[in-house]
Design a protein around this motif. Structure first.
Motif, PDB file in Angstrom:
ATOM      1  N   ALA A 104       3.276  -6.413   5.648  1.00  0.00           N
ATOM      2  CA  ALA A 104       2.859  -5.185   6.326  1.00  0.00           C
ATOM      3  C   ALA A 104       3.891  -4.077   6.202  1.00  0.00           C
ATOM      4  O   ALA A 104       3.617  -2.939   6.594  1.00  0.00           O
ATOM      5  CB  ALA A 104       2.585  -5.474   7.804  1.00  0.00           C
ATOM      6  N   GLY A 105       5.079  -4.379   5.643  1.00  0.00           N
ATOM      7  CA  GLY A 105       6.128  -3.371   5.560  1.00  0.00           C
ATOM      8  C   GLY A 105       6.567  -2.916   6.945  1.00  0.00           C
ATOM      9  O   GLY A 105       6.264  -3.545   7.959  1.00  0.00           O
ATOM     10  N   HIS A 106       7.281  -1.810   6.982  1.00  0.00           N
ATOM     11  CA  HIS A 106       7.750  -1.308   8.275  1.00  0.00           C
ATOM     12  C   HIS A 106       6.641  -0.593   9.032  1.00  0.00           C
ATOM     13  O   HIS A 106       6.580  -0.662  10.260  1.00  0.00           O
ATOM     14  CB  HIS A 106       8.929  -0.348   8.059  1.00  0.00           C
ATOM     15  N   PHE A 107       5.745   0.079   8.285  1.00  0.00           N
ATOM     16  CA  PHE A 107       4.753   0.945   8.931  1.00  0.00           C
ATOM     17  C   PHE A 107       3.365   0.329   9.003  1.00  0.00           C
ATOM     18  O   PHE A 107       2.408   0.994   9.358  1.00  0.00           O
ATOM     19  CB  PHE A 107       4.700   2.292   8.207  1.00  0.00           C
ATOM     20  N   PHE A 108       3.219  -0.943   8.632  1.00  0.00           N
ATOM     21  CA  PHE A 108       1.963  -1.672   8.777  1.00  0.00           C
ATOM     22  C   PHE A 108       0.806  -1.005   8.041  1.00  0.00           C
ATOM     23  O   PHE A 108      -0.330  -0.962   8.528  1.00  0.00           O
ATOM     24  CB  PHE A 108       1.640  -1.878  10.263  1.00  0.00           C
ATOM     25  N   HIS A 109       1.114  -0.489   6.836  1.00  0.00           N
ATOM     26  CA  HIS A 109       0.078   0.137   6.012  1.00  0.00           C
ATOM     27  C   HIS A 109      -1.055  -0.868   5.773  1.00  0.00           C
ATOM     28  O   HIS A 109      -0.823  -2.006   5.371  1.00  0.00           O
ATOM     29  CB  HIS A 109       0.648   0.573   4.660  1.00  0.00           C
ATOM     30  N   GLY A 110      -2.273  -0.441   6.041  1.00  0.00           N
ATOM     31  CA  GLY A 110      -3.435  -1.293   5.815  1.00  0.00           C
ATOM     32  C   GLY A 110      -3.611  -2.391   6.844  1.00  0.00           C
ATOM     33  O   GLY A 110      -4.566  -3.160   6.768  1.00  0.00           O
ATOM     34  N   ARG A 111      -2.717  -2.479   7.824  1.00  0.00           N
ATOM     35  CA  ARG A 111      -2.789  -3.558   8.817  1.00  0.00           C
ATOM     36  C   ARG A 111      -2.856  -3.014  10.251  1.00  0.00           C
ATOM     37  O   ARG A 111      -2.720  -3.784  11.198  1.00  0.00           O
ATOM     38  CB  ARG A 111      -1.554  -4.467   8.682  1.00  0.00           C
ATOM     39  N   LEU A 112      -3.028  -1.700  10.386  1.00  0.00           N
ATOM     40  CA  LEU A 112      -2.988  -1.112  11.724  1.00  0.00           C
ATOM     41  C   LEU A 112      -4.139  -1.579  12.612  1.00  0.00           C
ATOM     42  O   LEU A 112      -3.956  -1.778  13.813  1.00  0.00           O
ATOM     43  CB  LEU A 112      -2.979   0.408  11.630  1.00  0.00           C
ATOM     44  N   GLY A 113      -5.310  -1.772  12.015  1.00  0.00           N
ATOM     45  CA  GLY A 113      -6.440  -2.274  12.797  1.00  0.00           C
ATOM     46  C   GLY A 113      -6.158  -3.659  13.345  1.00  0.00           C
ATOM     47  O   GLY A 113      -6.459  -3.968  14.507  1.00  0.00           O
TER      48      GLY A 113
END
Length: 227
Positions: A201-210
């Protein structure tokens, strides 16, 4: 004697309202946004944003995600800008003054409904500030997302355990905050927080915010609506 907390206007507390606020802080006025659920709130939540010197603001998408999770769980939510960010007065203070800012916002929000349980949440730098604030004021739950706990902050000595339900989330591939360092610090607490591990998810949770929003919401509903 401690000063009376800021009075939040009644219009901002109406069901479904979203209101810009200016809250009195220790270094001057703090820019904030209060959002109230359409139903009667069952909790209160203050969300802290990432590092002010690296573009962190209350508009950050992970901060927004945390606020939305709390709103959906039934909380009245305040996101705010630390001192020196946006329209907030003051200068960066390496978590020290920022923790005082958070406590001022917490007391202003708590005054709107003192009987409701309080949640403190934060992302990255804001996660560390949320932990420090939770160690200094009564709350019902804590949520920290990828908080720096070591070399990233001059004042990063581990705060005391808040002794409340605590959800911690971090991704192993975080290229901003060391997963290994933060995980080790989290696991050193007794008891350790409930920990959710991501791999990609990396630091900023790209694509995983939901997904993140859903997990935080489930945690808060469990704390705020116990069986």
């Amino acid at each position: 004697m401690s000063p009376q907390p800021e009075t939040i206007p009644e219009t901002a507390l109406r069901p479904g309202a979203s209101s810009e606020l200016s809250i009195a802080g220790p270094a001057g006025r703090l820019e904030a946004l209060l959002t109230t659920p359409k139903q009667a709130p069952i909790g209160l939540c203050v969300v802290c944003h990432p590092h002010p010197l690296f573009g962190g603001t209350m508009a950050n998408k992970v901060v927004w995600t945390l606020g939305n999770a709390a709103l959906k769980a039934g909380c009245r939510v305040v996101r705010f800008n630390f001192r020196g960010v946006g329209r907030s007065a003051g200068l960066f203070d390496d978590t020290l003054g920022e923790t005082d800012d958070a406590l001022a916002v917490i007391e202003a929000l708590r005054a709107t409904a003192p009987e409701l349980p309080l949640v403190i949440a934060g992302f990255s730098f804001g996660g560390h500030v949320a932990l420090k604030a939770a160690s200094r004021t009564a709350c019902a739950a804590l949520v920290t997302i990828a908080p720096p706990m070591g070399r990233y902050l001059k004042t990063a000595e581990p705060p005391a355990h808040p002794q409340v339900p605590w959800l911690a989330v971090h991704s192993a591939d975080d290229d901003t905050v060391s997963y290994a360092e933060t995980h080790a610090a989290m696991m050193s607490y007794d008891p350790p927080p409930e920990f959710i591990h991501y791999d990609d998810a990396g630091h900023f949770f790209h694509g995983r915010l939901g997904e993140l929003q859903g997990q935080v919401q489930v945690f808060l509903e469990r704390v705020l609506r116990p069986a």
